[in-house]
Design a protein around this motif. Structure first.
Motif, PDB file in Angstrom:
ATOM      1  N   TYR A  93       0.775  -1.115   0.047  1.00 17.69           N
ATOM      2  CA  TYR A  93       0.145   0.068   0.114  1.00 17.69           C
ATOM      3  C   TYR A  93       0.962   1.193  -0.207  1.00 17.69           C
ATOM      4  CZ  TYR A  93      -4.349   2.484   0.733  1.00 17.69           C
ATOM      5  OH  TYR A  93      -5.394   3.411   0.549  1.00 17.69           O
ATOM      6  N   MET A  94       1.999   1.029   0.891  1.00 18.48           N
ATOM      7  CA  MET A  94       2.934   2.150   0.673  1.00 18.48           C
ATOM      8  C   MET A  94       3.555   2.540  -0.483  1.00 18.48           C
ATOM      9  SD  MET A  94       4.503   1.952   4.561  1.00 18.48           S
ATOM     10  CE  MET A  94       5.428   3.278   4.440  1.00 18.48           C
ATOM     11  N   ILE A  95       3.766   1.392  -1.237  1.00 10.72           N
ATOM     12  CA  ILE A  95       4.587   1.620  -2.422  1.00 10.72           C
ATOM     13  C   ILE A  95       3.450   2.279  -3.549  1.00 10.72           C
ATOM     14  CG2 ILE A  95       5.192   0.201  -4.678  1.00 10.72           C
ATOM     15  CD1 ILE A  95       6.151  -1.778  -2.781  1.00 10.72           C
ATOM     16  N   LEU A  96       2.168   1.840  -3.484  1.00 10.34           N
ATOM     17  CA  LEU A  96       1.201   2.754  -4.143  1.00 10.34           C
ATOM     18  C   LEU A  96       1.146   4.176  -3.929  1.00 10.34           C
ATOM     19  CD1 LEU A  96      -1.858   0.027  -4.033  1.00 10.34           C
ATOM     20  CD2 LEU A  96      -0.462   0.805  -6.061  1.00 10.34           C
ATOM     21  N   SER A  97       1.147   4.579  -2.613  1.00 14.59           N
ATOM     22  CA  SER A  97       1.325   5.781  -2.235  1.00 14.59           C
ATOM     23  C   SER A  97       2.428   6.746  -2.693  1.00 14.59           C
ATOM     24  CB  SER A  97       0.626   6.109  -0.879  1.00 14.59           C
ATOM     25  OG  SER A  97       1.441   5.544  -0.077  1.00 14.59           O
ATOM     26  N   ASP A  98       3.584   6.032  -3.038  1.00 20.91           N
ATOM     27  CA  ASP A  98       4.693   6.595  -3.114  1.00 20.91           C
ATOM     28  C   ASP A  98       5.071   7.416  -1.841  1.00 20.91           C
ATOM     29  OD1 ASP A  98       7.018   6.991  -4.609  1.00 20.91           O
ATOM     30  OD2 ASP A  98       6.121   8.520  -5.906  1.00 20.91           O
ATOM     31  N   ALA A  99       5.261   6.680  -0.828  1.00 24.03           N
ATOM     32  CA  ALA A  99       5.290   7.286   0.400  1.00 24.03           C
ATOM     33  C   ALA A  99       6.813   7.812   0.838  1.00 24.03           C
ATOM     34  CB  ALA A  99       5.150   6.100   1.612  1.00 24.03           C
ATOM     35  N   ASP A 100       7.803   7.569  -0.136  1.00 20.51           N
ATOM     36  CA  ASP A 100       9.336   8.010   0.165  1.00 20.51           C
ATOM     37  C   ASP A 100       9.147   9.538  -0.165  1.00 20.51           C
ATOM     38  OD1 ASP A 100      10.027   5.711   0.788  1.00 20.51           O
ATOM     39  OD2 ASP A 100      10.891   5.102  -0.955  1.00 20.51           O
TER      40      ASP A 100
ATOM     41  N   ARG B 150       2.048   7.593   9.267  1.00 24.09           N
ATOM     42  CA  ARG B 150       2.952   7.569   8.122  1.00 24.09           C
ATOM     43  C   ARG B 150       3.153   9.432   7.848  1.00 24.09           C
ATOM     44  NH1 ARG B 150      -0.232   4.159   5.461  1.00 24.09           N
ATOM     45  NH2 ARG B 150      -0.147   5.640   3.623  1.00 24.09           N
ATOM     46  N   MET B 151       2.141   9.962   8.163  1.00 21.62           N
ATOM     47  CA  MET B 151       1.980  11.540   7.938  1.00 21.62           C
ATOM     48  C   MET B 151       3.114  12.106   8.822  1.00 21.62           C
ATOM     49  SD  MET B 151       0.635  12.742   5.189  1.00 21.62           S
ATOM     50  CE  MET B 151       0.347  14.309   5.662  1.00 21.62           C
ATOM     51  N   GLU B 152       2.796  11.464  10.300  1.00 26.57           N
ATOM     52  CA  GLU B 152       3.613  12.207  11.085  1.00 26.57           C
ATOM     53  C   GLU B 152       5.168  12.017  10.948  1.00 26.57           C
ATOM     54  OE1 GLU B 152       2.088  10.482  14.731  1.00 26.57           O
ATOM     55  OE2 GLU B 152       0.446  11.775  14.889  1.00 26.57           O
ATOM     56  N   LEU B 153       5.383  10.952  10.505  1.00 21.83           N
ATOM     57  CA  LEU B 153       6.783  10.395  10.142  1.00 21.83           C
ATOM     58  C   LEU B 153       7.292  11.328   8.793  1.00 21.83           C
ATOM     59  CD1 LEU B 153       6.766   6.573  10.619  1.00 21.83           C
ATOM     60  CD2 LEU B 153       8.233   8.121  11.754  1.00 21.83           C
ATOM     61  N   TYR B 154       6.369  11.357   7.800  1.00 20.14           N
ATOM     62  CA  TYR B 154       6.446  12.038   6.658  1.00 20.14           C
ATOM     63  C   TYR B 154       7.005  13.682   7.271  1.00 20.14           C
ATOM     64  CZ  TYR B 154       6.171  14.671   2.404  1.00 20.14           C
ATOM     65  OH  TYR B 154       6.307  15.384   1.125  1.00 20.14           O
ATOM     66  N   MET B 155       6.221  14.313   8.031  1.00 23.26           N
ATOM     67  CA  MET B 155       6.375  15.563   8.380  1.00 23.26           C
ATOM     68  C   MET B 155       7.508  15.805   8.975  1.00 23.26           C
ATOM     69  SD  MET B 155       2.672  17.035   9.407  1.00 23.26           S
ATOM     70  CE  MET B 155       1.364  16.839   8.349  1.00 23.26           C
ATOM     71  N   GLN B 156       7.833  14.851   9.989  1.00 22.80           N
ATOM     72  CA  GLN B 156       9.160  14.860  10.829  1.00 22.80           C
ATOM     73  C   GLN B 156      10.252  14.770  10.045  1.00 22.80           C
ATOM     74  OE1 GLN B 156       8.502  11.999  13.998  1.00 22.80           O
ATOM     75  NE2 GLN B 156       7.348  13.445  15.198  1.00 22.80           N
TER      76      GLN B 156
ATOM     77  N   GLY C 255      11.030  19.693  10.898  1.00 21.90           N
ATOM     78  CA  GLY C 255       9.805  18.574  11.293  1.00 21.90           C
ATOM     79  C   GLY C 255       9.120  18.580  12.188  1.00 21.90           C
ATOM     80  N   ARG C 256       9.886  18.853  13.501  1.00 16.99           N
ATOM     81  CA  ARG C 256       8.900  18.987  14.658  1.00 16.99           C
ATOM     82  C   ARG C 256       7.958  20.115  14.610  1.00 16.99           C
ATOM     83  NH1 ARG C 256       6.512  15.621  17.007  1.00 16.99           N
ATOM     84  NH2 ARG C 256       5.583  16.449  19.047  1.00 16.99           N
ATOM     85  N   MET C 257       8.640  21.224  14.294  1.00 22.38           N
ATOM     86  CA  MET C 257       7.804  22.632  14.031  1.00 22.38           C
ATOM     87  C   MET C 257       6.591  22.301  13.195  1.00 22.38           C
ATOM     88  SD  MET C 257      10.850  25.349  14.504  1.00 22.38           S
ATOM     89  CE  MET C 257       9.551  26.956  14.746  1.00 22.38           C
ATOM     90  N   ILE C 258       6.904  21.527  12.161  1.00 23.31           N
ATOM     91  CA  ILE C 258       5.777  21.560  11.041  1.00 23.31           C
ATOM     92  C   ILE C 258       4.683  20.524  11.571  1.00 23.31           C
ATOM     93  CG2 ILE C 258       5.345  20.223   8.880  1.00 23.31           C
ATOM     94  CD1 ILE C 258       8.020  20.987   7.937  1.00 23.31           C
ATOM     95  N   LEU C 259       4.858  19.491  12.204  1.00 24.90           N
ATOM     96  CA  LEU C 259       4.159  18.670  12.855  1.00 24.90           C
ATOM     97  C   LEU C 259       3.387  19.509  14.093  1.00 24.90           C
ATOM     98  CD1 LEU C 259       3.031  15.989  13.171  1.00 24.90           C
ATOM     99  CD2 LEU C 259       4.671  15.252  14.732  1.00 24.90           C
TER     100      LEU C 259
END
Length: 113
Positions: free
Chosen positions: A16-23, A40-46, A51-55
């Motif tokens: 599923y992550m491959i489909l969403s191109d999570a990298d 996954r969104m939290e990890l992406y933002m961080q 990243g911490r400020m964005i989150l």
């Protein structure tokens, strides 16, 4: 694993992550997998600069820009008048908006059809 994964088919989380191109872009929202998407969104933002400020901007809302009163009129400070920390926070607010808005907009369009 089949080289072509159907978009409508729910497989493993890795597929599923491959489909969403999570990298390199935010993962797409799927209501059935909300908790996984949120993580996954939290990890992406961080993973971004500041990243911490964005989150935190996403979780607690944007910076409330300082104001000044001039002859009874309240005026919001311009970007150039912000302190260095406030400028970074304002930039992180914009990044948070740019990360979440396309995901929510696309998801809304897909779910409305």
């Amino acid at each position: 694993m089949d080289p072509m994964i159907s978009l409508g088919q729910k497989n493993t989380l890795a597929e599923y992550m491959i489909l969403s191109d999570a990298d390199n872009r935010p993962p797409m929202l799927d209501k059935d997998l909300y908790n996984s998407w949120k993580s996954r969104m939290e990890l992406y933002m961080q993973n971004r600069d500041h990243g911490r400020m964005i989150l935190e901007s996403f979780e607690h809302g944007p910076l409330i820009w300082p104001t000044v009163e001039d002859n009874g009129v309240i005026i919001t400070n311009k970007y150039v008048e912000l302190s260095a920390a406030e400028k970074i926070q304002a930039d992180c607010d914009m990044k948070a908006t740019n990360i979440i808005l396309p995901v929510v907009t696309i998801t809304t369009c897909i779910n409305s059809t």
